[in-house]
Design an enzyme around this catalytic site. Structure first.
Site, PDB file in Angstrom:
ATOM      1  N   ASN A  62       0.848  -1.298   0.088  1.00 18.45           N
ATOM      2  CA  ASN A  62       0.020   0.085   0.019  1.00 18.45           C
ATOM      3  C   ASN A  62       0.968   1.119  -0.078  1.00 18.45           C
ATOM      4  OD1 ASN A  62       0.369  -1.137   2.765  1.00 18.45           O
ATOM      5  ND2 ASN A  62      -1.099   0.097   3.633  1.00 18.45           N
ATOM      6  N   GLU A  64       0.350   5.118   0.556  1.00 14.74           N
ATOM      7  CA  GLU A  64      -0.500   6.187   1.070  1.00 14.74           C
ATOM      8  C   GLU A  64      -0.211   7.727   0.526  1.00 14.74           C
ATOM      9  OE1 GLU A  64      -0.995   5.339   5.168  1.00 14.74           O
ATOM     10  OE2 GLU A  64      -2.218   3.638   5.077  1.00 14.74           O
ATOM     11  N   CYS A  73      -4.407   0.619  -2.389  1.00 16.23           N
ATOM     12  CA  CYS A  73      -4.170  -0.606  -1.437  1.00 16.23           C
ATOM     13  C   CYS A  73      -2.848  -1.483  -2.271  1.00 16.23           C
ATOM     14  CB  CYS A  73      -5.445  -1.485  -1.432  1.00 16.23           C
ATOM     15  SG  CYS A  73      -6.791  -0.817  -0.657  1.00 16.23           S
ATOM     16  N   GLU A  75      -3.285  -4.613  -2.937  1.00  8.13           N
ATOM     17  CA  GLU A  75      -3.411  -5.455  -3.947  1.00  8.13           C
ATOM     18  C   GLU A  75      -3.641  -4.705  -5.441  1.00  8.13           C
ATOM     19  OE1 GLU A  75      -4.681  -4.973  -0.999  1.00  8.13           O
ATOM     20  OE2 GLU A  75      -5.606  -6.971  -0.017  1.00  8.13           O
ATOM     21  N   CYS A 112     -10.116  -5.686   0.433  1.00 13.01           N
ATOM     22  CA  CYS A 112     -11.246  -4.688   0.734  1.00 13.01           C
ATOM     23  C   CYS A 112     -12.280  -5.010  -0.574  1.00 13.01           C
ATOM     24  CB  CYS A 112     -10.874  -3.395   0.662  1.00 13.01           C
ATOM     25  SG  CYS A 112     -10.152  -2.539  -0.650  1.00 13.01           S
ATOM     26  N   CYS A 115     -10.682  -3.763  -3.932  1.00 14.47           N
ATOM     27  CA  CYS A 115      -9.566  -4.641  -4.507  1.00 14.47           C
ATOM     28  C   CYS A 115     -10.337  -5.741  -5.170  1.00 14.47           C
ATOM     29  CB  CYS A 115      -8.724  -4.834  -3.615  1.00 14.47           C
ATOM     30  SG  CYS A 115      -7.398  -3.494  -3.031  1.00 14.47           S
TER      31      CYS A 115
HETATM   32  N1  THU Z   1      -5.330  -1.651   2.506  1.00 15.03           N
HETATM   33  C1  THU Z   1      -4.813  -2.563   1.794  1.00 15.03           C
HETATM   34  O1  THU Z   1      -3.492  -2.253   1.069  1.00 15.03           O
HETATM   35  N2  THU Z   1      -5.601  -3.468   1.349  1.00 15.03           N
HETATM   36  C2  THU Z   1      -6.791  -3.781   1.597  1.00 15.03           C
HETATM   37  O2  THU Z   1      -7.347  -4.719   0.944  1.00 15.03           O
HETATM   38  C3  THU Z   1      -7.273  -3.152   2.604  1.00 15.03           C
HETATM   39  C4  THU Z   1      -6.620  -1.736   3.073  1.00 15.03           C
HETATM   40  C5  THU Z   1      -4.464  -0.535   2.992  1.00 15.03           C
HETATM   41  C6  THU Z   1      -4.981   0.916   2.649  1.00 15.03           C
HETATM   42  C7  THU Z   1      -4.565   1.948   3.632  1.00 15.03           C
HETATM   43  O3  THU Z   1      -3.179   2.269   3.277  1.00 15.03           O
HETATM   44  C8  THU Z   1      -4.500   0.997   4.874  1.00 15.03           C
HETATM   45  O4  THU Z   1      -4.414  -0.444   4.579  1.00 15.03           O
HETATM   46  C9  THU Z   1      -5.228   1.096   5.590  1.00 15.03           C
HETATM   47  O5  THU Z   1      -6.996   1.249   5.348  1.00 15.03           O
END
Ligand code: THU
Length: 160
Positions: A62, A64, A73, A75, A112, A115
């Site tokens: 991920n 940010e 994310c 994925e 999520c 994704c």
């Molecule tokens: N996140 C992911 O990388 N994948 C997911 O399927 C759920 C959430 C990340 C997004 C964000 O940077 C952090 O987790 C908190 O939500």
């Protein structure tokens, strides 16, 4: 009117030693990827590793952003990285692991909704299931046989 039941099947493993070698390798690669995540705001690091049918693995994590919705994310970073490098790719599996810098994530962390939808696009196009293996930092691991099983009544290009 008729009631319908919607169910998903999968496997739950007590720890990575119970996984078949290929899946264990993928999870281990996702942990390596996770440790390189850029997640200074959530402090929740996620790694994802894809196995393509040519044997190549592609990892992402991920990413940010100070403007929070601009982050992405793990994925989707991984699948878009793979698709941009290997257009028309066939994805066999994706392994996901997640860890927080603030608490121990001891439950499997599934992808999520956004994704799931993004990954499903590739499963639909390739007409072959993508297996998903996911975990937290420690604890049990879940494996399911396809994106479709995680996304009932999914939307795809056939509706357009
Ligand atoms: N996140 C992911 O990388 N994948 C997911 O399927 C759920 C959430 C990340 C997004 C964000 O940077 C952090 O987790 C908190 O939500």
């Amino acid at each position: 009117m008729k009631k319908i039941d919607i169910s998903s099947n999968g496997y739950i493993f007590n720890d990575i030693s119970e996984l078949e070698e290929e899946d264990r390798n993928l999870i281990e690669l996702s942990v390596i990827a996770r440790k390189k995540a850029y997640a200074p705001y959530s402090k929740f690091n996620v790694g994802a590793t894809l196995l393509l049918d040519n044997g190549i693995t592609v990892s992402g994590n991920n990413q940010e952003n100070a403007a929070y919705p601009s982050g992405m994310c793990a994925e989707r970073v991984a699948i878009w990285k793979a698709s941009s490098e290997y257009p028309g790719l066939i994805v066999k599996k994706i392994a996901i692991s997640a860890a927080s810098l603030e608490h121990t994530v001891n439950k499997p962390v599934g992808p999520c909704g956004a994704c799931r939808q993004t990954l499903y696009e590739y499963e639909f196009n390739q007409k072959e299931p993508i297996q998903i293996i996911f975990m937290g930092e420690i604890g049990k691991i879940i494996k399911v046989e396809s994106l479709g099983s995680l996304l009932p009544f999914s939307f795809d290009s056939s509706f357009l």
